[in-house]
Write an enzyme that holds these catalytic residues in place. Structure first.
Site, PDB file in Angstrom:
ATOM      1  N   GLU A 467       1.979  -3.583  -5.694  1.00  0.00           N
ATOM      2  CA  GLU A 467       1.039  -2.554  -6.275  1.00  0.00           C
ATOM      3  C   GLU A 467      -0.316  -3.019  -6.183  1.00  0.00           C
ATOM      4  O   GLU A 467      -1.445  -2.353  -6.641  1.00  0.00           O
ATOM      5  CB  GLU A 467       1.110  -2.721  -7.984  1.00  0.00           C
ATOM      6  CG  GLU A 467       2.369  -1.985  -8.278  1.00  0.00           C
ATOM      7  CD  GLU A 467       2.826  -1.998  -9.845  1.00  0.00           C
ATOM      8  OE1 GLU A 467       2.067  -2.696 -10.569  1.00  0.00           O
ATOM      9  OE2 GLU A 467       3.826  -1.566 -10.302  1.00  0.00           O
ATOM     10  N   GLU A 564      10.231   1.424  -8.741  1.00  0.00           N
ATOM     11  CA  GLU A 564      10.202   0.887 -10.001  1.00  0.00           C
ATOM     12  C   GLU A 564      10.105   2.079 -10.999  1.00  0.00           C
ATOM     13  O   GLU A 564       9.256   3.109 -10.618  1.00  0.00           O
ATOM     14  CB  GLU A 564       8.752   0.046 -10.034  1.00  0.00           C
ATOM     15  CG  GLU A 564       8.745  -1.392  -9.797  1.00  0.00           C
ATOM     16  CD  GLU A 564       7.502  -2.005 -10.340  1.00  0.00           C
ATOM     17  OE1 GLU A 564       7.098  -1.751 -11.399  1.00  0.00           O
ATOM     18  OE2 GLU A 564       7.067  -2.854  -9.374  1.00  0.00           O
TER      19      GLU A 564
END
Ligand SMILES: *[C@@H]1O[C@H](CO)[C@@H](O)[C@H](O)[C@H]1NC(C)=O
Ligand SMILES: *[C@@H]1O[C@H](CO)[C@@H](O)[C@H](O)[C@H]1NC(C)=O
Ligand SMILES: *[C@@H]1O[C@H](CO)[C@@H](O)[C@H](O)[C@H]1NC(C)=O
Ligand SMILES: *[C@@H]1O[C@H](CO)[C@@H](O)[C@H](O)[C@H]1NC(C)=O
Ligand SMILES: *[C@@H]1O[C@H](CO)[C@@H](O)[C@H](O)[C@H]1NC(C)=O
Ligand SMILES: *[C@@H]1O[C@H](CO)[C@@H](O)[C@H](O)[C@H]1NC(C)=O
Ligand SMILES: *[C@@H]1O[C@H](CO)[C@@H](O)[C@H](O)[C@H]1NC(C)=O
Ligand SMILES: *[C@@H]1O[C@H](CO)[C@@H](O)[C@H](O)[C@H]1NC(C)=O
Ligand SMILES: *[C@@H]1O[C@H](CO)[C@@H](O)[C@H](O)[C@H]1NC(C)=O
Length: 889
Positions: A467, A564
């Site tokens: 991320e 995710e």
């Protein structure tokens, strides 16, 4: 040195002593090693605490084992035990070495893992320092060893203090975030220390920053050279249709040594001999064994696509001296490609994996550390978790970048089970510094980890971080525009110019992504940080929304690859009970909010649940608490089911430019402690309702039902390698009746191998009108697929309204009978009404049901139970509770 694969025999024989100054060895002798594992002594900085400590281990584990502290997971202990990571700790041991070992020309002191900032002293001499828990460190110590007793100490600086100091020293500009959100009750500046990033707290885990020798310590001694590691990578030349195996030998030599190395895979009639020359120092030599083209090679396949066969590769070296060296390692053959190419009718690029030239939909989840203290992660825990993944029809896990590069056993098990691993490098949700010593230690970390892990066929992709592209692109940390170029430069320096460059050099056999989520090739075009890394037309995405209605598939982006997504739930009472006391057992207790590390998490779960369910309102507070735990699991299971089914059915179509989804890895598989989280398996291994649901929604053949434009559609999803001819069998039930009101069947439709196809479509209004008095509120839809041979895949269902609005849901008054079966126990249920989310629990008896959380539309149903410890019909009957949705309000 940790062998990279199962190295069965790795030793050096010295047949005679032409080159050795230390005398002639009459008989062959293995490389000398002295393990320094076992009991050491541990003291804090002012020596007020001194205790025996196991190596491998950590300070917390030692304090716990010696009774200095209680279970750090108990109630609020994570906060009470802050002081441990704020102190400095020293591990001390003494040992004596044999004259034989001391006589060797080279003796190295090897640490497989030091967590983290430490200085090492042997007999009063400084040996070296460490700064990275993900690296192995070794030091030459021949000159420092002495006869009789040797004293070794390893002095650790508080990791919290070290991180703060490193951050302070980086004075030119800040490297955010400084601290985690307050709700996480964590420590600051974790991005300045190369250790498990989640050990300073995460939104699912406690701050228990570990300190210690978390892997083995030993002395290694040799005279001429030693084989440190064998790494092998199979490579396939598709134009020649030929396999080869690239074999790298990491050898440490004291003097130049020449000879020959023979590589062979006997089972494939393949053998080649190469001249070899080992120069002084540690060098890696690479050899390529061509596999005999006249022999078919059995390939490694992901779970559900084939078997996981392997071959044995023998390495035999005959060197001057004469010396011999030999090793025997496993080799698995498979190819992996990440395909990013234009798609007709869609802007952007595809993003999918081809294994052995076959497109494979990745089904699975994300892996986090299985315990705050890695020394407490047992082989049995790893086996249970990974087998649970396979038993839920998963074929892939992402080893998330805020934890640890997992231990060798983890990857060996994944090899054997056919679990594909998306392997992040350990950087997560932060900016990172790029000063010279930081880059230096990261480079060494990456080289070591890639060499260790690349022989594993399970690892299918490397990814630079978790991320951090998104954090920079969408400005998580409020970086002023004027300073953005600075952070972009650091980003490219670390992940592209260093990590990516090393991986491409070390491992030509698998793809590398700079981040997750990323737009992949498009991010590269945009200078490695895309304007929108969440773009559904490129790469992978992470997607979370807690407030939008999860029953509505329009909520979810039709991404190419969902790496995710997820929803929180609470673990069950039997998991919470050992770490809490009775005053904690309410949804509004201090304990309940203490364990929740995600802002507003407890409220969000109830808000999402309240969209479709009555919230528990029993007058007995204890029942209301356990019912609430149950309902959070119902909500989570249903949400992740809806989202995952949406991704699987989107694999073969492009709608409004979006689709061809080829991966669904929900967040997250496992838990690090007993607390609310996105996991489908509780700490301790108990399956949440979600994991039982995953068994079905990841089934190789799956019917998916959903509504679009007033019509009910049923898609057939198939992961099989052969085409199928399937029909949908659709029944409507009234909530008030245990027999179907009517049943519809579609025509047989061809469902191609590895595809999703619509096979049933009916306007809901017409369907209800044609079915004796059904309305959206009074009826529900139950369906399955069948072919000429009968039912294929699980039974699925579709609710036509929120269950809080449905009419006619009755208390099912389920009764249960436990019996002993041939391989475990059976529970036979009898229900007086249709029951949804039927949930069986057996208190503290650990084990697993054959299915759970199901919709019961029959009077009777039998479920298996496999206990993980001896139990009895009597114990199970007493412990058994059955809860269905209607029982909580
Ligand atoms: C030693 O250090 C511990 C932990 O920092 C502290 O609680 C204790 O008071 C200190 N003891 C002495 C004698 O200074
Ligand atoms: C730990 O060591 C550092 C560096 O020597 C020192 O500044 C700090 O005071 C020590 N901490 C304790 C609790 O002694
Ligand atoms: C570790 O060893 C060094 C060198 O002998 C010594 O100065 C230091 O005090 C030792 N530390 C501890 C805590 O024993
Ligand atoms: C495959 O082998 C051919 C012939 O030796 C060679 O030209 C080609 O580069 C090889 N391809 C790969 C991907 O190694
Ligand atoms: C390849 O295998 C064949 C059949 O097993 C064998 O006859 C031949 O000698 C092998 N070739 C090489 C180069 O090893
Ligand atoms: C809960 O925590 C608050 C604040 O720390 C405290 O005032 C209160 O007494 C606690 N309640 C219980 C029941 O422990
Ligand atoms: C379940 O039991 C309750 C209480 O005895 C009763 O009112 C209800 O009708 C029963 N449910 C069914 C479906 O028979
Ligand atoms: C279902 O269970 C009930 C109660 O246990 C039993 O009387 C009945 O025979 C069962 N019916 C079938 C079809 O097995
Ligand atoms: C619990 O909620 C249900 C549904 O709203 C309601 O019918 C019932 O009366 C409530 N029970 C209690 C004890 O408040």
């Amino acid at each position: 040195m940790a062998p990279s694969q199962e190295v069965c025999v790795v030793f050096l024989l010295c047949a005679c002593c032409a080159v050795s100054p230390s005398g002639c060895f009459g008989t062959p002798e293995p490389r000398l090693q002295l393990s320094l594992d076992g009991k050491w002594t541990l003291t804090n900085s002012n020596s007020s605490v001194s205790l025996p400590a196991e190596v491998p281990g950590c300070v917390h584990s030692a304090l716990l084992q010696q009774g200095f502290i209680q279970d750090p997971y108990f109630r609020f202990n994570d906060v009470s035990y802050r002081w441990i990571a704020l102190d400095n700790w020293t591990y001390t041991t003494t040992f004596s070495v044999s004259p034989e070992l001391r006589a060797r020309r080279r003796v190295r002191l090897v640490f497989d893992g030091v967590d983290t900032a430490a200085s090492i002293w042997l007999n009063g001499h400084a040996v070296g320092t460490t700064d990275n828990m993900f690296r192995q460190f070794d030091f030459p110590v021949s000159e420092l060893l002495q006869d009789g007793e040797n004293a070794l100490n390893v002095s650790f600086l508080s990791p919290v203090l070290y991180a703060a100091e490193r951050s302070r020293a980086h004075s030119a500009y800040s490297v955010p975030p400084d601290c985690p959100p307050a709700v996480q009750k964590g420590e600051c500046h974790v991005n300045f220390i190369r250790k498990e990033q989640s050990s300073f707290s995460w939104d699912w885990g406690p701050a228990l920053p570990t300190v210690g020798l978390w892997k083995g310590v030993r002395l290694e001694a040799f005279d001429v050279l030693q084989l440190v590691r064998v790494s092998s990578v199979p490579l396939y030349n598709s134009s020649l249709r030929q396999w080869s195996v690239q074999v790298e030998l990491l050898v440490e030599a004291v003097q130049e040594t020449n000879g020959r190395v023979t590589l062979s895979v006997a089972e494939l009639d393949s053998e080649q001999t190469f001249p070899a020359r080992f120069v002084p120092g540690k060098t890696e030599s690479s050899f390529t064994l061509h596999i005999n083209t006249s022999r078919p090679v059995k390939l490694w396949w992901p779970n559900g696509h084939g078997d996981q066969p392997f071959y044995r590769l023998a390495v035999q070296g005959l060197l001057e001296g004469p010396l011999t060296l030999s090793a025997d390692v496993k080799v698995y053959f498979r190819t992996v490609e990440l395909i990013q190419e234009p798609i007709a009718g869609s802007p952007g690029l595809s993003f999918y994996f081809r294994i052995n030239e076959k497109p494979v939909f990745l089904k699975g989840s994300n892996w986090i550390p299985a315990h705050s203290f890695q020394d407490r992660v047992s082989p049995a825990m790893l086996k249970n978790l990974l087998q649970s993944a396979v038993d839920a029809n998963m074929n892939a896990l992402r080893v998330w970048g805020g934890g640890v590069y997992e231990q060798d056993l983890f990857y060996s098990l994944c090899d054997e089970l056919g679990i594909m691993i998306w392997q992040d490098f350990m950087f997560a949700c932060a900016m990172y510094p790029t000063e010279e010593d930081f880059i230096h230690t990261v480079r060494e970390e990456v080289v070591q980890q890639v060499r260790r892990l690349k022989p594993h066929p399970s690892v299918v992709v490397w990814s630079g971080n978790n991320e951090n592209e998104a954090a920079l692109a969408t400005d998580w940390f409020g970086i002023p525009v004027s300073q953005r170029p600075l952070y972009l430069k650091d980003y490219v320096t670390l992940y592209v110019n260093n990590i990516r460059a090393i991986v491409q050099e070390e491992d030509p056999s698998r793809p590398f992504l700079v981040s997750s989520p990323t737009n992949g090739a498009e991010s590269e075009q945009e200078g490695w940080v895309a304007a929108n890394p969440y773009d559904p037309h490129y790469g992978d995405t992470h997607f979370y929304s807690y407030t939008l209605d999860c029953w509505d598939w329009r909520t979810f982006p039709r991404t190419r690859f969902a790496s995710e997504y997820g929803f929180q739930s609470w673990p069950s009472f039997s998991t919470l009970q050992p770490v809490s006391i009775s005053e904690d057992w309410s949804y509004s207790s201090n304990f309940t909010s203490h364990r929740q590390h995600h802002e507003n998490g407890n409220e969000q779960m109830l808000q999402q649940a309240a969209l479709h369910f009555h919230l528990p309102n029993a007058s007995d507070p204890m029942k209301r608490f356990t019912d609430t735990l149950y309902l959070t699991q119902v909500m989570q299971a249903q949400c992740v089911k809806t989202q995952t089914e949406f991704y699987r059915r989107s694999q073969s179509e492009i709608i409004d430019g979006e689709g061809h989804t080829m991966g669904a890895l929900y967040w997250q598989l496992n838990d690090i402690w007993q607390a609310p989280s996105w996991s489908s398996i509780e700490f301790g291994g108990k399956w949440k309702m979600l994991h039982y649901f995953a068994q079905d929604f990841f089934a190789p053949i799956l019917p998916v039902g959903f509504e679009d434009n007033g019509a009910l559609l049923i898609y057939a999803v198939s992961d099989l390698s052969n085409d199928l001819k399937l029909r949908a069998v659709v029944s409507l039930y009234m909530w008030t009746k245990l027999d179907p009101v009517c049943t519809l069947k579609s025509e047989l439709v061809v469902v191609s191998a590895g595809s999703a196809a619509a096979i049933f479509k009916q306007p809901v209004a017409a369907m209800l009108a044609g079915c004796g008095g059904c309305t959206r509120l009074s009826c529900l839809v139950v369906f399955h697929l069948e072919d000429a041979s009968g039912q294929r895949g699980p039974v699925n269902h579709h609710f036509l309204s929120s269950l809080k609005e449905a009419q006619g849901i009755q208390r099912p008054n389920i009764t249960a009978k436990v019996e002993e079966g041939t391989t475990g126990y059976t529970v036979t249920l009898h229900s007086a009404a249709i029951a949804s989310f039927v949930w069986l629990e057996v208190g503290n008896v650990p084990g697993r049901f054959s299915s759970n959380g199901f919709l019961m539309v029959s009077r009777n149903r039998t479920v298996g139970f496999t206990p993980w410890r001896p139990t009895s019909v009597a114990e199970l009957s007493t412990s058994l509770t059955v809860t269905s949705l209607r029982d909580v309000y």
